[in-house]
Design a protein around this motif. Sequence first.
Motif: not given
Length: 262
Positions: A144-163
């Motif tokens: 969904w196009h409005e979701l993509l800013p939450h998944l791509t181009g991330l530089r700050k304010e994000f969470t990450e972990y290994q699948l």
Amino acid sequence: MGQLEVIGKAENYDIDAQNREPSENWIAMSNALTRAGHGLTLGEKRLIFCAIAKLDSRRILKPGEAPTSRVTAADYAEVAQCEPSAAYEALQTAAKNLYNRSITFYVQAKNRKGRSVGETITHMRWVGRATYKEKEGWVELAWWHELLPHLTGLRKEFTEYQLKQTHALRSIYSWKLLELLMKFESTGWAQYTIEDFCTAMEATPKQRENFANIRRKIIEPAVKELQDKDDWLIQWQPIKAGRKVAALRFNFIRNPQGRLPL
């Protein structure tokens, strides 16, 4: 319900500074998406997050670009730790339901004096299309196009972990707690209001009626599974205001001795 309130400082890492490749199957998403209600079954979450791991979260998309992600039965079987035949069936079931699944974002609104004036609730789709290919056993998701800013181009304010940290998990609550803890991995502790914790965990009305239900059905099983299956040492405690539980505090580190015996 309200926006997840966390007492504690989360560092905002620059994802470009991290020495890793997209092929290592990392999950990265905005903190807003981490806090949101995902509205997924365990099987659907496995499919969605297999697909997220295939995105390059560092890359800024071009205007109008609409990436897709393809998940095979082999991809799903690795995450679910199941036989290929079960993976084919799970993929097909998840693909049928994903188009109607939605994310729920809760944003607390405040006036100029910083006082709460209610909240804004936004519902958003995960995908605009989900295609399942019979016999070949793959699903292609068009995000969904409005979701993509939450998944791509991330530089700050994000969470990450290994699948791979989710491979052995059998509870949606364990997975969600993992995400909430990973957001504050650098600090080793976080504190959540009970209301906002329940919102993030998508607790049912019945579970919310009594803290004993939250403890027995959500917190204790989730903590135990993360300790047994993802090498965490976790301590938690309820914080009371009068006779009622007002907040939860979690202290957590990776087990320095490796995985605890099952």
